[in-house]
Design a protein around this motif. Structure first.
Motif, PDB file in Angstrom:
ATOM      1  N   TRP A  42      37.871  52.238  41.152  1.00 22.12           N
ATOM      2  CA  TRP A  42      36.515  52.083  40.638  1.00 22.12           C
ATOM      3  C   TRP A  42      36.320  52.914  39.376  1.00 22.12           C
ATOM      4  O   TRP A  42      35.731  52.447  38.394  1.00 22.12           O
ATOM      5  N   ALA A  43      36.805  54.152  39.408  1.00 20.62           N
ATOM      6  CA  ALA A  43      36.646  55.030  38.246  1.00 20.62           C
ATOM      7  C   ALA A  43      37.344  54.440  37.018  1.00 20.62           C
ATOM      8  O   ALA A  43      36.790  54.445  35.909  1.00 20.62           O
ATOM      9  N   GLN A  44      38.538  53.913  37.243  1.00 18.94           N
ATOM     10  CA  GLN A  44      39.285  53.316  36.139  1.00 18.94           C
ATOM     11  C   GLN A  44      38.601  52.049  35.629  1.00 18.94           C
ATOM     12  O   GLN A  44      38.542  51.802  34.413  1.00 18.94           O
ATOM     13  N   TYR A  45      38.084  51.246  36.555  1.00 20.48           N
ATOM     14  CA  TYR A  45      37.442  49.996  36.155  1.00 20.48           C
ATOM     15  C   TYR A  45      36.158  50.262  35.371  1.00 20.48           C
ATOM     16  O   TYR A  45      35.893  49.617  34.346  1.00 20.48           O
ATOM     17  N   VAL A  46      35.358  51.217  35.852  1.00 21.98           N
ATOM     18  CA  VAL A  46      34.117  51.546  35.153  1.00 21.98           C
ATOM     19  C   VAL A  46      34.408  52.050  33.742  1.00 21.98           C
ATOM     20  O   VAL A  46      33.673  51.751  32.793  1.00 21.98           O
ATOM     21  N   ALA A  47      35.504  52.786  33.611  1.00 21.52           N
ATOM     22  CA  ALA A  47      35.848  53.359  32.304  1.00 21.52           C
ATOM     23  C   ALA A  47      36.451  52.340  31.350  1.00 21.52           C
ATOM     24  O   ALA A  47      36.194  52.384  30.137  1.00 21.52           O
ATOM     25  N   THR A  48      37.240  51.406  31.895  1.00 22.00           N
ATOM     26  CA  THR A  48      37.997  50.493  31.029  1.00 22.00           C
ATOM     27  C   THR A  48      37.557  49.038  31.073  1.00 22.00           C
ATOM     28  O   THR A  48      37.815  48.273  30.149  1.00 22.00           O
ATOM     29  N   ARG A  49      36.933  48.643  32.199  1.00 21.55           N
ATOM     30  CA  ARG A  49      36.570  47.239  32.436  1.00 21.55           C
ATOM     31  C   ARG A  49      37.792  46.332  32.326  1.00 21.55           C
ATOM     32  O   ARG A  49      37.695  45.180  31.853  1.00 21.55           O
ATOM     33  N   ALA A  50      38.938  46.847  32.754  1.00 24.67           N
ATOM     34  CA  ALA A  50      40.177  46.084  32.683  1.00 24.67           C
ATOM     35  C   ALA A  50      40.126  44.892  33.632  1.00 24.67           C
ATOM     36  O   ALA A  50      39.793  45.045  34.810  1.00 24.67           O
ATOM     37  N   PRO A  51      40.441  43.682  33.164  1.00 22.67           N
ATOM     38  CA  PRO A  51      40.397  42.475  34.006  1.00 22.67           C
ATOM     39  C   PRO A  51      41.265  42.583  35.253  1.00 22.67           C
ATOM     40  O   PRO A  51      40.880  42.096  36.320  1.00 22.67           O
ATOM     41  N   GLU A  52      42.440  43.228  35.146  1.00 22.19           N
ATOM     42  CA  GLU A  52      43.320  43.324  36.313  1.00 22.19           C
ATOM     43  C   GLU A  52      42.718  44.196  37.409  1.00 22.19           C
ATOM     44  O   GLU A  52      42.888  43.927  38.599  1.00 22.19           O
ATOM     45  N   LEU A  53      41.962  45.231  37.014  1.00 21.69           N
ATOM     46  CA  LEU A  53      41.290  46.079  38.005  1.00 21.69           C
ATOM     47  C   LEU A  53      40.127  45.316  38.644  1.00 21.69           C
ATOM     48  O   LEU A  53      39.871  45.454  39.844  1.00 21.69           O
ATOM     49  N   ARG A  54      39.440  44.550  37.833  1.00 23.72           N
ATOM     50  CA  ARG A  54      38.353  43.703  38.352  1.00 23.72           C
ATOM     51  C   ARG A  54      38.882  42.753  39.413  1.00 23.72           C
ATOM     52  O   ARG A  54      38.272  42.593  40.483  1.00 23.72           O
ATOM     53  N   GLU A  55      40.024  42.119  39.160  1.00 26.46           N
ATOM     54  CA  GLU A  55      40.610  41.187  40.117  1.00 26.46           C
ATOM     55  C   GLU A  55      41.030  41.905  41.406  1.00 26.46           C
ATOM     56  O   GLU A  55      40.870  41.364  42.504  1.00 26.46           O
ATOM     57  N   ARG A  56      41.573  43.109  41.264  1.00 27.69           N
ATOM     58  CA  ARG A  56      41.985  43.866  42.443  1.00 27.69           C
ATOM     59  C   ARG A  56      40.783  44.175  43.334  1.00 27.69           C
ATOM     60  O   ARG A  56      40.852  44.074  44.560  1.00 27.69           O
ATOM     61  N   LEU A  57      39.671  44.543  42.721  1.00 28.46           N
ATOM     62  CA  LEU A  57      38.466  44.864  43.487  1.00 28.46           C
ATOM     63  C   LEU A  57      37.893  43.617  44.156  1.00 28.46           C
ATOM     64  O   LEU A  57      37.463  43.656  45.314  1.00 28.46           O
ATOM     65  N   ILE A  58      37.898  42.506  43.437  1.00 27.37           N
ATOM     66  CA  ILE A  58      37.377  41.254  43.995  1.00 27.37           C
ATOM     67  C   ILE A  58      38.204  40.848  45.213  1.00 27.37           C
ATOM     68  O   ILE A  58      37.665  40.479  46.269  1.00 27.37           O
ATOM     69  N   LEU A  59      39.522  40.931  45.107  1.00 29.80           N
ATOM     70  CA  LEU A  59      40.401  40.572  46.224  1.00 29.80           C
ATOM     71  C   LEU A  59      40.232  41.534  47.393  1.00 29.80           C
ATOM     72  O   LEU A  59      40.244  41.116  48.550  1.00 29.80           O
ATOM     73  N   GLN A  60      40.061  42.799  47.094  1.00 27.11           N
ATOM     74  CA  GLN A  60      39.913  43.795  48.155  1.00 27.11           C
ATOM     75  C   GLN A  60      38.658  43.553  48.984  1.00 27.11           C
ATOM     76  O   GLN A  60      38.657  43.723  50.205  1.00 27.11           O
ATOM     77  N   TYR A  61      37.564  43.153  48.306  1.00 22.37           N
ATOM     78  CA  TYR A  61      36.287  42.984  49.002  1.00 22.37           C
ATOM     79  C   TYR A  61      35.976  41.529  49.355  1.00 22.37           C
ATOM     80  O   TYR A  61      34.884  41.233  49.862  1.00 22.37           O
TER      81      TYR A  61
END
Length: 256
Positions: free
Chosen positions: A9-28
């Protein structure tokens, strides 16, 4: 796991990286099926299950994109509200509930309220159907057809006159300052709602308890009560109908 998720979450909020977004979507992603399973509506009569899941997925994606971990709210709490709101908005946009159905639902509510006043007790299904001049089967159909108009106790507290709106966790607030008067009024409404729940007929009160307190799905409740999911939806709809009338009487006390 918690630490790893917090790092993502910290990395995604800081970077808005698409790959982190996808990881979070899949996780939840499992949250979507959880929310659909808990919606107290007769989904097969409204929309295909997969279509409803897709609307919920859109809500999850929006939740991931908008969530702010610094606000002190758990993501699951925030996401569940967004997912449910997305599904309900989609269903309303499809206009699958004609005005005639809404009118019949109001007639049922009014008939039940009148009979309860006359009898001094909650009327039976047979009595309401007879009062309306319809068959018991048709009465049950009306309950199920209109059951998604108000799908949560939260809507009774935070909805507008059309029974629309999001739960309290998403209710818009002007600025960051708390509205003390609104909070006090809401506290009183919650107390009134709790009292109204206690006055429900036993089976309706049990459905409300299992659904909201124990957070069970319609299928789980049907197994515990040994009745069909459709019947659980009917009992839930009847309970919310009674509670909606009770809250309308309470809200009238706030009007000048």
């Amino acid at each position: 796991m918690v630490s790893a998720t917090a790092d993502i979450w910290a990395q995604y909020v800081a970077t808005r990286a698409p790959e982190l977004r996808e990881r979070l979507i899949l996780q939840y992603a499992p949250l979507v099926k959880y929310v659909v399973g808990r919606l107290a509506i007769n989904l097969p009569n409204i929309l295909d299950f997969e279509d409803v899941l897709s609307y919920g997925a859109l809500g999850l994606i929006e939740a991931v994109e908008r969530f702010d971990p610094t606000k002190g709210v758990k993501f699951e709490t925030y996401a569940i509200a967004r997912i449910r709101g997305s599904i309900i908005d989609a269903l309303r946009a499809l206009d699958r509930l004609p005005r005639s159905v809404r009118q019949k639902a109001r007639q049922v509510e009014q008939a039940a309220a009148q009979l309860e006043a006359d009898l001094g007790r909650p009327p039976t299904d047979e009595e309401v159907a007879r009062h309306l001049g319809i068959t018991l089967e048709r009465y049950h159909e009306i309950l199920v057809d209109a059951s998604w108009v108000t799908v949560s106790l939260d809507n009774l507290l935070d909805s507008n006159e059309n029974s629309e709106g999001y739960p309290a966790v998403e209710a818009p607030r002007p600025g960051d300052e708390p509205d003390i008067t609104r909070e006090l009024e809401r506290k009183e409404l919650v107390q009134a709602l709790a009292q109204a729940v206690q006055q429900l007929p036993e089976r309706e009160r049990l459905v409300v308890s299992l659904y909201y307190k124990d957070e069970m799905t319609m299928k789980e409740i049907s197994r515990i009560m040994d009745i069909s999911e459709s019947r659980v939806c009917q009992l839930h709809a009847k309970a919310l109908s009674r509670l909606r009338l009770a809250m309308q009487r309470t809200l009238a006390d706030y009007r000048p």
